[in-house]
Design a protein around this motif. Structure first.
Motif, PDB file in Angstrom:
ATOM      1  N   ARG A  46      17.317 -31.397  -3.004  1.00  0.00           N
ATOM      2  CA  ARG A  46      17.056 -32.324  -1.898  1.00  0.00           C
ATOM      3  C   ARG A  46      17.103 -31.582  -0.558  1.00  0.00           C
ATOM      4  N   THR A  47      17.906 -30.544  -0.457  1.00  0.00           N
ATOM      5  CA  THR A  47      17.959 -29.758   0.777  1.00  0.00           C
ATOM      6  C   THR A  47      16.612 -29.099   1.047  1.00  0.00           C
ATOM      7  N   THR A  48      16.027 -28.508   0.000  1.00  0.00           N
ATOM      8  CA  THR A  48      14.705 -27.903   0.135  1.00  0.00           C
ATOM      9  C   THR A  48      13.678 -28.949   0.532  1.00  0.00           C
ATOM     10  N   LEU A  49      13.768 -30.120  -0.098  1.00  0.00           N
ATOM     11  CA  LEU A  49      12.834 -31.201   0.213  1.00  0.00           C
ATOM     12  C   LEU A  49      12.952 -31.623   1.676  1.00  0.00           C
ATOM     13  N   LYS A  50      14.176 -31.722   2.182  1.00  0.00           N
ATOM     14  CA  LYS A  50      14.387 -32.125   3.567  1.00  0.00           C
ATOM     15  C   LYS A  50      13.777 -31.104   4.539  1.00  0.00           C
ATOM     16  N   HIS A  51      13.913 -29.824   4.204  1.00  0.00           N
ATOM     17  CA  HIS A  51      13.318 -28.786   5.068  1.00  0.00           C
ATOM     18  C   HIS A  51      11.791 -28.916   5.095  1.00  0.00           C
ATOM     19  N   ALA A  52      11.184 -29.159   3.920  1.00  0.00           N
ATOM     20  CA  ALA A  52       9.732 -29.323   3.854  1.00  0.00           C
ATOM     21  C   ALA A  52       9.303 -30.587   4.597  1.00  0.00           C
ATOM     22  N   PHE A  53      10.086 -31.659   4.450  1.00  0.00           N
ATOM     23  CA  PHE A  53       9.795 -32.892   5.176  1.00  0.00           C
ATOM     24  C   PHE A  53       9.788 -32.643   6.684  1.00  0.00           C
ATOM     25  N   GLY A  54      10.776 -31.886   7.149  1.00  0.00           N
ATOM     26  CA  GLY A  54      10.874 -31.607   8.580  1.00  0.00           C
ATOM     27  C   GLY A  54       9.623 -30.936   9.116  1.00  0.00           C
ATOM     28  N   ARG A  55       9.085 -29.984   8.366  1.00  0.00           N
ATOM     29  CA  ARG A  55       7.867 -29.291   8.804  1.00  0.00           C
ATOM     30  C   ARG A  55       6.682 -30.250   8.839  1.00  0.00           C
ATOM     31  N   LEU A  56       6.578 -31.101   7.815  1.00  0.00           N
ATOM     32  CA  LEU A  56       5.438 -32.010   7.736  1.00  0.00           C
ATOM     33  C   LEU A  56       5.541 -33.127   8.774  1.00  0.00           C
ATOM     34  N   MET A  57       6.754 -33.485   9.144  1.00  0.00           N
ATOM     35  CA  MET A  57       6.924 -34.444  10.240  1.00  0.00           C
ATOM     36  C   MET A  57       6.480 -33.823  11.559  1.00  0.00           C
ATOM     37  N   GLN A  58       6.858 -32.562  11.751  1.00  0.00           N
ATOM     38  CA  GLN A  58       6.467 -31.856  12.978  1.00  0.00           C
ATOM     39  C   GLN A  58       4.956 -31.708  13.053  1.00  0.00           C
ATOM     40  N   ALA A  59       4.317 -31.558  11.884  1.00  0.00           N
ATOM     41  CA  ALA A  59       2.861 -31.421  11.838  1.00  0.00           C
ATOM     42  C   ALA A  59       2.153 -32.759  12.003  1.00  0.00           C
ATOM     43  N   GLY A  60       2.909 -33.856  11.966  1.00  0.00           N
ATOM     44  CA  GLY A  60       2.310 -35.172  12.146  1.00  0.00           C
ATOM     45  C   GLY A  60       1.793 -35.809  10.879  1.00  0.00           C
ATOM     46  N   LEU A  61       2.246 -35.325   9.711  1.00  0.00           N
ATOM     47  CA  LEU A  61       1.782 -35.885   8.442  1.00  0.00           C
ATOM     48  C   LEU A  61       2.754 -36.889   7.841  1.00  0.00           C
ATOM     49  N   LEU A  62       4.019 -36.826   8.210  1.00  0.00           N
ATOM     50  CA  LEU A  62       5.033 -37.742   7.689  1.00  0.00           C
ATOM     51  C   LEU A  62       5.814 -38.363   8.839  1.00  0.00           C
ATOM     52  N   GLU A  63       6.391 -39.520   8.566  1.00  0.00           N
ATOM     53  CA  GLU A  63       7.328 -40.134   9.504  1.00  0.00           C
ATOM     54  C   GLU A  63       8.426 -40.817   8.700  1.00  0.00           C
ATOM     55  N   THR A  64       9.634 -40.765   9.210  1.00  0.00           N
ATOM     56  CA  THR A  64      10.776 -41.354   8.522  1.00  0.00           C
ATOM     57  C   THR A  64      11.301 -42.547   9.302  1.00  0.00           C
ATOM     58  N   ARG A  65      11.541 -43.625   8.579  1.00  0.00           N
ATOM     59  CA  ARG A  65      12.148 -44.814   9.179  1.00  0.00           C
ATOM     60  C   ARG A  65      13.518 -44.995   8.554  1.00  0.00           C
ATOM     61  N   HIS A  66      14.524 -45.004   9.406  1.00  0.00           N
ATOM     62  CA  HIS A  66      15.904 -45.087   8.921  1.00  0.00           C
ATOM     63  C   HIS A  66      16.104 -46.352   8.093  1.00  0.00           C
ATOM     64  N   GLY A  67      16.628 -46.163   6.901  1.00  0.00           N
ATOM     65  CA  GLY A  67      16.893 -47.278   6.013  1.00  0.00           C
ATOM     66  C   GLY A  67      15.679 -47.791   5.273  1.00  0.00           C
ATOM     67  N   VAL A  68      14.508 -47.218   5.558  1.00  0.00           N
ATOM     68  CA  VAL A  68      13.279 -47.679   4.888  1.00  0.00           C
ATOM     69  C   VAL A  68      12.707 -46.585   3.995  1.00  0.00           C
ATOM     70  N   GLY A  69      12.534 -45.394   4.543  1.00  0.00           N
ATOM     71  CA  GLY A  69      12.018 -44.291   3.756  1.00  0.00           C
ATOM     72  C   GLY A  69      11.063 -43.416   4.539  1.00  0.00           C
TER      73      GLY A  69
END
Length: 228
Positions: A46-69
């Motif tokens: 999950r740590t690796t996944l979080k790091h990859a998520f962070g990059r994709l959020m910075q690139a504008g491909l993902l967004e996280t909503r607290h408590g939603v996903g």
């Protein structure tokens, strides 16, 4: 010889997630599975996944909503031109659309440069054009040619044109090595570009636009023939 960069597991996962987004496995607007499920599915922590998520959020491909996903952004509706290098890397089909914009923007930039260039900028363009003809190989010619176009954009006095020019060049960096055919002969490359610089130097607005359209159309055709 320069050492090739080593891919980390985060690099690999980021690339895989990005590919799965662009191919529709994770469609725009959809929520990704829970982190634990997704990490297990990709065989990572999950740590690796979080790091990859962070990059994709910075690139504008993902967004996280607290408590939603975590949701895949509708990048075609909300994304910016900074996504183009990733999209070209994913699918060379994008390069044709990049070239279409290159033609229109490049002609407009040359036209504006002919009107607004200072004497110092005209001298810089001539110096940079000379460097195209003096370059040692196709790669060096290509890079020298790019600098002429950056200088044309600066000569418009409009910083947005400069940023657009940078964006378009960055967009085809992933496939730049496959687009060298117009630059294999320094003398020919110089000759194709010279009418653009001549017209800008002369302050010939319409002539600069025509010369740029001719240059961009010709080099595009040669590049696409090389890709084919």
């Amino acid at each position: 010889m320069e050492a090739l960069p080593r891919e980390t597991i985060v690099d690999v996962l980021e690339s895989r997630l990005r590919e799965d987004i662009f191919t529709g496995r994770h469609p725009a607007g959809s929520y990704l599975p829970p982190e634990r499920t997704l990490a297990d599915g990709y065989g990572v922590t999950r740590t690796t996944l979080k790091h990859a998520f962070g990059r994709l959020m910075q690139a504008g491909l993902l967004e996280t909503r607290h408590g939603v996903g975590t949701r895949v952004r509708d990048y075609l509706r909300l994304g910016g031109a900074d996504l183009l290098p990733m999209l070209v890397r994913h699918s060379p089909d994008w390069i044709g659309e990049v070239f279409e914009v290159r033609r229109h923007i490049g002609a407009l930039i040359a036209e504006r440069a002919a009107v607004r260039a200072t004497s110092r900028q005209r001298a810089e363009l001539r110096t940079l054009l000379t460097a195209v003809g003096a370059a040692a190989d196709a790669d060096a010619v290509q890079l020298a040619d790019i600098e002429v176009h950056r200088a044309l954009a600066r000569a418009t006095g409009n910083r947005v044109y400069v940023l657009l020019t940078n964006t378009l060049f960055n967009a085809y960096l992933p496939v730049r090595a496959a687009l060298r055919r117009p630059f294999e002969d320094p003398e020919l490359a110089h000759g194709r570009l010279e009418p653009v610089v001549d017209a800008v130097e002369a302050g010939d607005e319409a002539g600069a636009r025509r010369a740029a359209e001719q240059y961009l159309t010709t080099t595009e055709r040669i590049m696409l023939e090389g890709l084919a």
